[in-house]
Design a protein around this motif. Structure first.
Motif, short mmCIF file in Angstrom:
data_model
loop_
_atom_site.label_atom_id
_atom_site.label_comp_id
_atom_site.label_asym_id
_atom_site.label_seq_id
_atom_site.Cartn_x
_atom_site.Cartn_y
_atom_site.Cartn_z
N PRO A 50 17.54 71.12 91.89
CA PRO A 50 17.49 70.68 92.79
C PRO A 50 16.85 69.32 92.58
N GLY A 51 17.32 68.69 91.21
CA GLY A 51 17.64 67.68 91.18
C GLY A 51 16.11 66.80 90.74
N TYR A 52 15.16 67.72 90.64
CA TYR A 52 14.19 66.73 89.91
C TYR A 52 13.22 68.72 89.63
N GLU A 53 12.60 67.78 89.14
CA GLU A 53 11.53 68.78 88.16
C GLU A 53 10.41 69.70 89.75
N PRO A 54 10.75 70.51 89.49
CA PRO A 54 9.88 71.44 90.85
C PRO A 54 8.04 71.23 90.87
N ASP A 55 7.21 71.23 91.86
CA ASP A 55 5.90 70.80 91.06
C ASP A 55 6.27 72.55 90.05
N TRP A 56 6.28 73.44 91.05
CA TRP A 56 5.87 75.47 90.27
C TRP A 56 6.35 75.31 88.86
N ALA A 57 6.87 74.12 87.85
CA ALA A 57 7.41 74.67 86.79
C ALA A 57 6.60 73.94 85.77
N VAL A 58 5.60 73.09 86.10
CA VAL A 58 4.01 72.76 85.94
C VAL A 58 3.09 73.47 85.59
N ILE A 59 2.33 74.25 84.65
CA ILE A 59 1.62 74.83 84.59
C ILE A 59 0.33 74.58 83.88
N SER A 60 -0.52 74.31 84.26
CA SER A 60 -1.76 74.04 83.31
C SER A 60 -1.60 74.59 81.96
N GLY A 115 4.19 100.03 89.14
CA GLY A 115 2.21 100.03 88.94
C GLY A 115 1.43 99.00 88.38
N GLY A 116 2.60 98.50 87.14
CA GLY A 116 1.48 97.78 86.83
C GLY A 116 1.44 96.29 86.47
N SER A 117 0.93 95.51 86.85
CA SER A 117 1.37 94.31 86.92
C SER A 117 1.89 92.91 85.84
N LEU A 118 2.19 92.75 86.15
CA LEU A 118 2.40 91.02 85.46
C LEU A 118 1.34 89.99 84.77
N PRO A 119 1.40 88.75 84.15
CA PRO A 119 0.58 88.05 83.94
C PRO A 119 0.70 86.91 85.06
N ALA A 120 -0.63 87.24 85.89
CA ALA A 120 -0.56 85.80 87.08
C ALA A 120 -0.34 83.96 86.32
N LEU A 121 0.65 84.07 87.70
CA LEU A 121 1.21 83.04 87.50
C LEU A 121 0.08 81.80 88.48
N HIS A 122 0.36 80.91 87.73
CA HIS A 122 -0.97 79.95 88.06
C HIS A 122 0.35 78.85 88.54
N PHE A 123 -0.61 78.06 90.05
CA PHE A 123 0.41 76.77 90.29
C PHE A 123 -1.18 75.98 90.30
N HIS A 124 -0.60 74.61 88.96
CA HIS A 124 -2.37 73.70 89.38
C HIS A 124 -1.85 72.36 90.20
N ARG A 125 -0.70 72.31 90.58
CA ARG A 125 -0.05 71.26 91.49
C ARG A 125 0.79 71.72 92.86
N GLY A 126 0.51 73.55 92.38
CA GLY A 126 1.25 73.50 94.49
C GLY A 126 2.26 73.58 93.60
N GLY A 127 3.20 74.83 94.87
CA GLY A 127 4.81 75.31 94.45
C GLY A 127 4.93 76.51 95.05
N THR A 128 3.51 77.91 95.43
CA THR A 128 4.19 79.21 95.69
C THR A 128 4.83 79.00 96.22
N ARG A 129 4.49 78.32 97.53
CA ARG A 129 5.86 78.56 99.01
C ARG A 129 7.10 78.29 98.47
N ALA A 130 7.60 77.05 97.33
CA ALA A 130 8.67 77.56 97.21
C ALA A 130 9.21 78.17 96.39
N LEU A 131 8.53 78.66 94.68
CA LEU A 131 9.10 80.02 94.24
C LEU A 131 9.24 81.00 95.64
N LEU A 132 7.89 81.37 96.37
CA LEU A 132 8.74 82.71 97.54
C LEU A 132 10.07 82.25 97.39
N ARG A 133 9.92 80.94 98.13
CA ARG A 133 11.44 80.53 99.10
C ARG A 133 13.10 80.61 98.34
#
Length: 615
Positions: A50-60, A115-133
């Motif tokens: 994307p030419g920039y650092e996506p918000d969803w690459a930054v995790i708390s 049926g298992g769950s992976l560790p939750a992916l937290h988004f402190h600066r937004g971006g879940t929509r970008a990842l889903l896209r």
């Protein structure tokens, strides 16, 4: 996060939390060498930068305590970048759960096929929509009907999506009971009997840059994702002004009758009926043609012979149930059930109309006899509640038992799919209605979505019995004869529904209604609508749509402007019903193992705003 890579035909998702103060990672999608090896060290072919650092690459940097559990199938050992890093094949994903609204930040939880769950992916600066896209490039994401925060995952080229349609049900398993309760009390039944409708159609027609199928760059070969139609911005022109004409009179009708009693210039005559309806004294004759009982091309003598033949056929079918003794009926639970249901419905059908009022009214007996004879005519369908609503106006106009029966059969050829137990036809029609409304008024669709009313389930009764209970009785006669012309194209009844919603648009959007109030308001429109105003607006909407040169193909199908999808790849947006008796009878709903695939122009990922920090 470290992008995604291919393992042979697999796509891997690499998730690695990064420190806010540390170096940020670029997002790369890479194809892994077929011989195996570490995708991080193999030669990479960047396909998304994307030419920039996506918000969803930054995790708390705040991390929960790691869970001590067995590794999830499909997840590879975590990388040295952190205890919460992991890799998973997208083919192993079963669903994705989003966080509830109102949290200080959003998160996603990936659930695997095991049926298992992976560790939750937290988004402190937004971006879940970008990842889903991004994920929607490789997967089909469909909202679960039971949980709006849960996305079901399907591969693009898998038949699993087809089977999934049977799990995304709008109606209860007891469909006949739903129809019965919805006819009586649509307001409360909406809450008690319906699951949340699937969001397959949401966002399908959102304006996008020309030549792009989403807001992401195309795959490496610069072609759209397989199976998807490129959608450009749909900009409708101004809505034209429509003026309806006067009703067709008996004198005008007679000018179209030739020497042998054969009707002439039939297309012109149908256009006049469409634009103005029929005068009351003409309906008894004209409805027989509109409903396919009499042929537009037949002579007067041919019509007489046809009526004699159909009269004999009717009374032979009527004798089949009339000759059943009470003792025989005790051993025929199906016939007994039909008789009981018909008697109950007839006793409360249009009793305020003088033609049916009073305890010993002969019209009620005719309704009863015609409906029971229809059970002999159509054994597979029989009688379903709501059919008496369709027969009542026909008998009122025709006032002859035999002629009314065959006119009713013609009407049922148009709408019999509405009464089938599977309710597939009703679901297709609601989907088509949603697509039309999305093109005509995206803000209204977004508003209804925001109030959990985007399924348009409050339109169910409208479509089921063609607005019979929404307009005064005499207005229903005008509405139906216009719809029976089949003009200006198929599915005008869907545009009638759009017209009603368009008329109520400001009231709905400016009043601050929630879902309860929306349903209550729609229900209270009963008997308050002007049929001429609605028909005028519906025709204007049709002209506005057909004048658009960039109308999406699935909408063109609904309006009859484009041929339907090939039989081997049915579309949920294909025209659900023919609207003229001269057309072929409606096709039965697809069998369970051939559920309709989503239309090629649909974007499966719903358009939702992110929660928490994403908002």
């Amino acid at each position: 996060m470290e992008g995604a890579g291919y393992r042979d035909s697999d796509v891997l998702l690499h998730w690695a939390p990064v420190e806010e103060a540390g170096d940020s990672t670029q997002i790369l999608f890479s194809k892994k060498d077929s011989s195996g090896g570490d995708p991080c060290t193999s030669e990479e072919e960047p396909t998304f930068d994307p030419g920039y650092e996506p918000d969803w690459a930054v995790i708390s940097t705040v991390r929960p305590q790691p869970r001590h559990s067995e590794p999830t199938r499909g997840a590879e050992p975590s990388s040295p970048q952190g205890s919460w890093a992991f890799s998973v094949s997208l083919g192993e994903l079963k669903s994705i759960r989003r966080s509830k609204p109102g949290l200080s930040w959003a998160y996603l939880v990936l659930v695997t096929q095991a049926g298992g769950s992976l560790p939750a992916l937290h988004f402190h600066r937004g971006g879940t929509r970008a990842l889903l896209r991004v994920l929607s490039r490789y997967l089909l994401l469909a909202s679960s009907p039971q949980d709006s925060r849960l996305y079901l995952v399907f591969p693009h080229d898998s038949s699993a999506l087809s089977n999934s349609f049977h799990h995304l049900q709008l109606f209860d398993q007891d469909s006949s009971n739903v129809v019965s309760r919805f006819l009586q009390d649509p307001y409360s039944t909406t809450f008690s009997s319906f699951s949340r409708v699937t969001n397959f159609f949401r966002g399908a027609l959102q304006p996008q840059p020309e030549g792009a199928s989403s807001d992401l760059p195309p795959p490496p070969d610069d072609e759209p994702e397989p199976g998807f139609e490129v959608i450009s911005c749909v900009e409708l022109g101004p809505r034209p002004t429509v003026e309806r004409g006067p009703p067709v009179t008996e004198e005008e009708w007679m000018r179209h009758v030739g020497p042998e009693g054969r009707l002439q210039q039939v297309p012109e005559l149908k256009n006049r009926i469409f634009s103005g309806g029929l005068s009351p004294g003409l309906r008894r004759e004209a409805w027989k043609f509109l409903l396919g009982y009499l042929s537009w091309e037949g002579t007067a003598e041919e019509h007489k012979a046809h009526v004699r033949k159909k009269t004999d056929e009717y009374f032979r079918m009527k004798l089949q149930w009339k000759s059943v003794s009470p003792e025989q009926e005790r051993r025929n639970s199906l016939l007994h059930g039909y008789r009981s249901l018909i008697e109950r419905d007839v006793s409360r059908t249009d009793r305020n109309n003088k033609f049916y009022e009073g305890p010993e009214n002969p019209g009620l007996g005719l309704l009863n006899d015609i409906l029971l004879t229809y059970c002999m005519y159509h054994f597979d369908l029989g009688y379903v509640q709501g059919m008496s609503d369709l027969l009542s106006p026909i008998l009122y106009v025709i006032q002859n038992e035999v002629d009314a029966f065959w006119c009713f059969c013609g009407f049922m050829e148009l709408v019999q799919g509405n009464f089938e137990e599977s309710q597939e036809t009703m679901k297709r029609q609601l989907g088509c209605l949603l697509l039309l409304l999305r093109v005509l008024d995206p803000p209204l669709c977004d508003f209804l979505d925001s109030q959990d009313s985007g399924s348009l389930c409050f339109c169910f009764r409208w479509l089921l019995i063609w607005f019979k209970r929404e307009f005064p009785f005499l207005d229903v006669l005008r509405l139906w004869e216009v719809l029976w012309t089949g003009l200006p194209g198929p599915n005008l009844h869907l545009l009638v529904a759009c017209a009603i919603l368009d008329m109520e648009r400001d009231t709905l959007m400016l009043s601050g209604f929630g879902s309860n109030e929306i349903l209550k308001h729609i229900n209270e429109l009963t008997m308050k609508l002007s049929v001429e105003d609605v028909l005028t607006r519906a025709e204007a909407l049709h002209r506005q749509l057909t004048a658009c040169p960039e109308l999406p193909h699935n909408v063109q199908e609904i309006l009859g402007l484009a041929p339907p999808a090939e039989p081997h790849s049915p579309s949920p947006t294909a025209s659900p019903l023919p609207l003229s008796p001269t057309r072929a009878a409606p096709s039965p709903p697809p069998p369970a193992d051939t559920a309709p695939q989503p239309d090629s122009s649909l974007e499966i990922l719903p358009e939702e705003e992110d929660d928490g920090a994403d908002s």
